[in-house]
Design a protein around this motif. Structure first.
Motif, PDB file in Angstrom:
ATOM      1  N   CYS A  66      -5.821  -2.487   0.657  1.00  0.00           N
ATOM      2  CA  CYS A  66      -5.895  -1.900   1.945  1.00  0.00           C
ATOM      3  C   CYS A  66      -7.207  -1.250   2.240  1.00  0.00           C
ATOM      4  CB  CYS A  66      -4.825  -0.971   2.018  1.00  0.00           C
ATOM      5  SG  CYS A  66      -4.633  -0.006   3.565  1.00  0.00           S
ATOM      6  N   CYS A  94      -0.021   3.232   3.981  1.00  0.00           N
ATOM      7  CA  CYS A  94       0.659   2.713   5.172  1.00  0.00           C
ATOM      8  C   CYS A  94       1.792   1.616   5.105  1.00  0.00           C
ATOM      9  CB  CYS A  94      -0.655   2.130   6.033  1.00  0.00           C
ATOM     10  SG  CYS A  94      -1.428   0.724   4.999  1.00  0.00           S
ATOM     11  N   CYS A 120       0.873  -1.320   0.118  1.00  0.00           N
ATOM     12  CA  CYS A 120       0.040   0.007   0.001  1.00  0.00           C
ATOM     13  C   CYS A 120       0.797   1.209  -0.062  1.00  0.00           C
ATOM     14  CB  CYS A 120      -0.990   0.110   1.349  1.00  0.00           C
ATOM     15  SG  CYS A 120      -1.821   1.444   1.489  1.00  0.00           S
ATOM     16  N   HIS A 147      -2.538   7.498   5.341  1.00  0.00           N
ATOM     17  CA  HIS A 147      -2.591   7.802   3.890  1.00  0.00           C
ATOM     18  C   HIS A 147      -2.662   9.140   3.491  1.00  0.00           C
ATOM     19  CE1 HIS A 147      -4.178   3.534   4.944  1.00  0.00           C
ATOM     20  NE2 HIS A 147      -3.495   3.182   3.865  1.00  0.00           N
TER      21      HIS A 147
HETATM   22 ZN   LIG Z   1      -2.691   1.233   3.526  1.00  0.00          ZN
END
Ligand SMILES: [Zn+2]
Length: 177
Positions: free
Chosen positions: A36, A15, A12, A68
């Protein structure tokens, strides 16, 4: 033509969670992989359906947002990260002080802070996060749901340590906390 899923899609971009790639919706400006984001919406679904998870829900939203953050190229990214960090600060510092603010009081603080969001500066995110929604999602809806979210939120706030001073000062300037 359908988008091609590759190993490059595993991580991702927000994160850093390492998840089997999947296709699906993502957020408008929060940088999340579809896999995610699907974990996040699964966690939220349980929180929406259980009134006892209201305070937990607030933490989930704030924690996910600051994991994010985007790249700061848009003003809404700057304001989202700053405001959600401020919300985490208010909730977690209260918890640490042993007197968690009620939902209404927390909301009042948040609304007050929101009026000053134009003063927020871009805060560069940490290089990595110790706990992600991938660590929480397997427990969504179960007896450990709230505890897992708190662990996630506290670890994420700690990951942002380089900006704790800025967030404390900013909240203090506008709310006198
Ligand atoms: Zn994420």
């Amino acid at each position: 033509m359908a988008a091609k899923l590759t190993d490059a899609s595993r991580i991702c971009p927000g994160c850093g969670a390492d998840l089997d790639p999947e296709l699906g919706p993502t957020h408008d400006y929060m940088t999340a992989s579809p896999a995610c984001y699907a974990r996040f919406t699964a966690v939220l679904a349980h929180e929406y359906s259980n009134p006892a998870l209201l305070a937990t829900h607030r933490l989930s939203v704030d924690t996910y947002a600051v994991q994010h953050p985007g790249d700061g190229s848009e003003r809404r990214m700057v304001q989202s990260v700053g405001l959600h960090l401020a919300r985490l600060y208010v909730q977690l510092e209260d918890r640490a002080a042993g007197h968690p603010r009620g939902a209404e009081a927390t909301n009042a603080v948040m609304l007050g802070l929101g009026r000053h969001k134009a003063t927020l500066e871009w805060l560069a995110p940490p290089a990595r996060f110790a706990v992600t929604v991938a660590d929480v999602a397997p427990f969504a809806g179960g007896p450990e749901h709230a505890a897992r979210v708190i662990t996630w939120a506290e670890a994420t706030w700690a990951d942002w340590a380089a900006h704790h001073g800025y967030v404390r000062d900013w909240v203090g300037r506008w709310m006198g906390l």
